[in-house]
Design a protein around this motif. Structure first.
Motif, PDB file in Angstrom:
ATOM      1  N   UNK A  76       0.814  -1.230   0.000  1.00 20.06           N
ATOM      2  CA  UNK A  76       0.000   0.000   0.000  1.00 20.06           C
ATOM      3  C   UNK A  76       0.845   1.277   0.000  1.00 20.06           C
ATOM      4  N   UNK A  79       2.017   1.940  -3.434  1.00 15.42           N
ATOM      5  CA  UNK A  79       0.938   2.445  -4.305  1.00 15.42           C
ATOM      6  C   UNK A  79       0.589   3.896  -4.015  1.00 15.42           C
ATOM      7  N   UNK A  80       0.863   4.353  -2.813  1.00 14.32           N
ATOM      8  CA  UNK A  80       0.590   5.759  -2.502  1.00 14.32           C
ATOM      9  C   UNK A  80       1.535   6.688  -3.269  1.00 14.32           C
ATOM     10  N   UNK A  84      -2.583   5.517 -10.740  1.00 13.84           N
ATOM     11  CA  UNK A  84      -2.947   4.482 -11.702  1.00 13.84           C
ATOM     12  C   UNK A  84      -4.300   4.830 -12.325  1.00 13.84           C
ATOM     13  N   UNK A  92     -16.194   5.434  -8.464  1.00 13.55           N
ATOM     14  CA  UNK A  92     -17.274   4.976  -7.589  1.00 13.55           C
ATOM     15  C   UNK A  92     -18.545   5.701  -7.999  1.00 13.55           C
ATOM     16  N   UNK A 103     -11.468  10.407  -2.030  1.00 15.40           N
ATOM     17  CA  UNK A 103     -11.402   9.028  -1.554  1.00 15.40           C
ATOM     18  C   UNK A 103      -9.952   8.567  -1.340  1.00 15.40           C
ATOM     19  N   UNK A 104      -9.093   8.880  -2.293  1.00 16.71           N
ATOM     20  CA  UNK A 104      -7.682   8.478  -2.185  1.00 16.71           C
ATOM     21  C   UNK A 104      -7.064   9.028  -0.900  1.00 16.71           C
ATOM     22  N   UNK A 107      -8.639   7.277   2.340  1.00 19.10           N
ATOM     23  CA  UNK A 107      -8.219   5.913   2.681  1.00 19.10           C
ATOM     24  C   UNK A 107      -6.712   5.810   2.942  1.00 19.10           C
ATOM     25  N   UNK A 108      -5.979   6.860   2.621  1.00 19.33           N
ATOM     26  CA  UNK A 108      -4.544   6.806   2.914  1.00 19.33           C
ATOM     27  C   UNK A 108      -4.197   7.656   4.130  1.00 19.33           C
ATOM     28  N   UNK A 151      -7.886  11.777  -9.441  1.00 21.28           N
ATOM     29  CA  UNK A 151      -7.776  10.882  -8.278  1.00 21.28           C
ATOM     30  C   UNK A 151      -6.368  10.287  -8.192  1.00 21.28           C
TER      31      UNK A 151
ATOM     32  N   UNK B  11     -18.986   3.400   6.437  1.00 16.97           N
ATOM     33  CA  UNK B  11     -18.911   2.271   5.502  1.00 16.97           C
ATOM     34  C   UNK B  11     -19.507   1.005   6.127  1.00 16.97           C
ATOM     35  N   UNK B  18     -25.882  -2.496   1.443  1.00 12.03           N
ATOM     36  CA  UNK B  18     -25.430  -3.166   0.224  1.00 12.03           C
ATOM     37  C   UNK B  18     -25.766  -4.649   0.200  1.00 12.03           C
ATOM     38  N   UNK B 208     -15.805  -3.490  -5.970  1.00 13.48           N
ATOM     39  CA  UNK B 208     -15.213  -2.394  -6.734  1.00 13.48           C
ATOM     40  C   UNK B 208     -14.571  -1.373  -5.788  1.00 13.48           C
ATOM     41  N   UNK B 209     -15.315  -1.085  -4.735  1.00 15.36           N
ATOM     42  CA  UNK B 209     -14.804  -0.135  -3.739  1.00 15.36           C
ATOM     43  C   UNK B 209     -13.497  -0.659  -3.127  1.00 15.36           C
ATOM     44  N   UNK B 211     -11.455  -2.868  -4.396  1.00 13.61           N
ATOM     45  CA  UNK B 211     -10.400  -2.886  -5.421  1.00 13.61           C
ATOM     46  C   UNK B 211      -9.755  -1.496  -5.540  1.00 13.61           C
ATOM     47  N   UNK B 212     -10.612  -0.473  -5.575  1.00 21.59           N
ATOM     48  CA  UNK B 212     -10.076   0.886  -5.724  1.00 21.59           C
ATOM     49  C   UNK B 212      -9.291   1.295  -4.473  1.00 21.59           C
ATOM     50  N   UNK B 213      -9.829   0.923  -3.324  1.00 15.42           N
ATOM     51  CA  UNK B 213      -9.100   1.231  -2.077  1.00 15.42           C
ATOM     52  C   UNK B 213      -7.690   0.653  -2.126  1.00 15.42           C
ATOM     53  N   UNK B 215      -6.005  -0.191  -4.763  1.00 11.89           N
ATOM     54  CA  UNK B 215      -5.192   0.428  -5.823  1.00 11.89           C
ATOM     55  C   UNK B 215      -4.602   1.772  -5.388  1.00 11.89           C
ATOM     56  N   UNK B 216      -5.360   2.514  -4.610  1.00 14.95           N
ATOM     57  CA  UNK B 216      -4.857   3.842  -4.229  1.00 14.95           C
ATOM     58  C   UNK B 216      -4.010   3.805  -2.954  1.00 14.95           C
ATOM     59  N   UNK B 218      -4.715   1.889   0.201  1.00 12.93           N
ATOM     60  CA  UNK B 218      -5.255   1.644   1.538  1.00 12.93           C
ATOM     61  C   UNK B 218      -4.591   0.403   2.119  1.00 12.93           C
ATOM     62  N   UNK B 222      -7.052  -1.095   6.971  1.00 14.73           N
ATOM     63  CA  UNK B 222      -8.025  -0.051   6.669  1.00 14.73           C
ATOM     64  C   UNK B 222      -9.189  -0.616   5.853  1.00 14.73           C
TER      65      UNK B 222
END
Lengths: 221, 292
Positions: A76, A79-80, A84, A92, A103-104, A107-108, A151, B11, B18, B208-209, B211-213, B215-216, B218, B222
């Motif tokens: 993680x 990736x920060x 990408x 979303x 969001x980015x 969550x970071x 993002x 969430x 959900x 999806x959420x 996956x994105x978490x 990727x960025x 997290x 978390x």
């Protein structure tokens, strides 16, 4: 200075197709096109860089991280430092443009006081500040990709990885996205763009740009 | 409160939305399980109190020589009180035994016991000590050990007690514990797996959420936190509903049956804590299993 280096990388899948021999470097501030037909291994190369996959042989070095020594819990943090973007945007749908970009940071663990400033700056960089309250489905494809770019940029990465970012867009919108990516690159962020469309390189030449070809799982200059 | 706490809370609540049906089923199962565990606990507490009360009634009678003088009786009483497990020793002389016999005989048969005794030349009843046990010794194994120790004392002829009662109480207590624990465990395991399944469905709904978490950037912790929060909420809500249900059930039983049934306050806290622990543990395992 290399920000990304893949040395003699091999990836094997049970089905047989993978990467045979990939050598690739991306220097700071460079714009590299990774060009090849569908199934050549472009996405796999990007996945190796953000360490969603590990090489069977060879090594991938991204910044201070090395695929041979990185621990899963460090991924993680790697990736920060990357941005990408994908062909299908991966936004979303139930959140506004502003929230998608925020969001980015959320969550970071970014500081709350910095959030608004950073989000608005990222949106301004892609020319979408005025649409920050819109939902993704209210935007065109090109605008959605720009949100995805914002993002990816909001954490100020040293490299932007773009996996066929214009694959779903018409030629005019594609030129718009390319202009945005060039602007980002001009500010010092390296860009590695995987595409099957060689004309994207040809139509917008620049001394910062370079092409690396990949075919049948192997790179050639 | 930190940023990530509110994020996880939001969430976590969103997870219910959900995967509505799975969350509802998991919550109902959790509640139902906790009510059953609560009912079992109430039954166990009341049965334990009953068994305790009955065990308190296990008394020894140590028959002694009628020839013992007052000083020897006092000395023997002291010795008895020094036997491990003895709580109290009350001397009953032969004359007092005769009086008790008369009373008991009259009550049991409706006839006068006096004439029965007078038909005999002399009082045949021996003097004795009525001995009660300390609480930890009120079980069949300890009672037998105490009886053996008493019987070894000089001046004691024989020791009698309701051995069958002590054995039966031990047996009932043991089976109650085994059956109650097994049922409670079974219910808990069932609820546990349903919550894990709910987590699986929530993860699928939020893939999806997630996956994105990832990727960025997290961290895994978390990404898991909202699921743990949902498990916590599921457990806490289930625990609260179960506690309320148990309270109402208890009231209903008191009202309908007029029964005196203990409902200890710690049970309410226990159900809440058990619910929360079950919810968090199942969510944690589910998240570990299904989030790569």
């Amino acid at each position: 200075m290399n920000v990304v280096r893949l040395s003699n990388v091999q990836v094997r899948y049970r089905g047989g197709e993978g990467l045979k021999s990939v050598n690739l470097t991306v220097r700071a501030g460079e714009f590299v096109f990774l060009v090849g037909p569908s199934g050549a291994g472009k996405s796999t190369v990007l996945r190796l860089i953000y360490m969603a996959e590990r090489p069977a042989d060879g090594q991938v070095v991204v910044g201070r991280f090395n695929s041979n020594t990185i621990r899963p819990k460090e991924v993680p943090y790697l990736r920060r430092q990357l941005g990408i973007i994908f062909q299908d945007f991966k936004l979303l749908e139930d959140r506004s443009v502003y929230d998608n970009v925020a969001f980015t940071l959320q969550v970071t663990g970014a500081k709350r006081k910095d959030l608004k400033r950073k989000v608005l700056r990222a949106l301004a960089n892609v020319g979408l500040s005025h649409k920050r309250y819109k939902m993704p489905h209210e935007l065109s494809g090109g605008e959605q990709q720009r949100v995805a770019i914002a993002r990816a940029l909001v954490n100020e990465p040293f490299i932007l990885l773009a996996d066929e970012p214009t694959g779903n867009l018409d030629p005019v919108t594609t030129q718009g996205i390319m202009a945005v990516l060039e602007k980002i690159n001009a500010r010092g962020t390296a860009v590695l763009m995987a595409t099957h469309n060689y004309s994207l390189f040809e139509s917008r030449p620049s001394p910062r740009k370079r092409v690396v070809r990949i075919e049948n799982g192997a790179t050639s200059l | 409160m930190s940023w990530s706490f509110f994020y996880s809370l939001r969430e976590g609540l969103d997870g219910f939305r959900r995967a509505k049906l799975a969350s509802f089923i998991a919550l109902m199962t959790m509640t139902f399980t906790l009510i059953l565990v609560g009912v079992l606990a109430v039954a166990a507490v009341n049965l334990a109190a009953l068994v305790d009360a009955m065990r308190g009634r296990i008394e020894f009678e140590a028959f002694v020589d009628n020839g013992l003088d007052k000083a020897a009786v006092a000395e023997l009483r002291q010795k008895l009180l020094h036997v491990r497990g003895v709580a109290e020793a009350q001397f009953i002389s032969a004359a007092e035994a005769a009086e008790i016999f008369k009373r008991e005989f009259a009550r049991a048969s409706g006839k006068d016991g006096q004439s029965f005794l007078e038909a005999l030349d002399a009082n045949p009843l021996p003097a004795s000590f009525r001995i009660s046990l300390q609480k930890p010794y009120q079980n069949s194994a300890s009672a037998q050990r105490v009886a053996d120790d008493i019987e070894k004392l000089h001046g004691v002829d024989e020791v009698v007690y309701r051995r069958d009662l002590a054995l039966a109480l031990d047996r009932y207590a043991r089976w109650t514990l085994i059956v109650g624990s097994a049922l409670g465990l079974l219910f808990c395991v069932g609820a546990f797996f349903l919550v894990i399944n709910d987590v699986r469905l929530v993860i699928h709904a939020k893939r999806r959420l997630i996956e994105i978490m990832q990727l960025v950037g997290a961290t895994r912790a978390f990404v898991r936190r909202p699921l743990l929060m949902q498990g916590f909420l599921q457990g806490a809500i289930g625990g609260l509903i179960a506690a309320a249900g148990l309270f109402l059930l208890h009231r209903l039983l008191l009202f309908e049956l007029g029964a005196t049934l203990q409902l200890p306050g710690f049970l309410f806290v226990g159900l809440l804590v058990l619910g929360i622990l079950l919810g968090i543990a199942a969510s944690y395992l589910g998240a570990r299993k299904y989030i790569q």
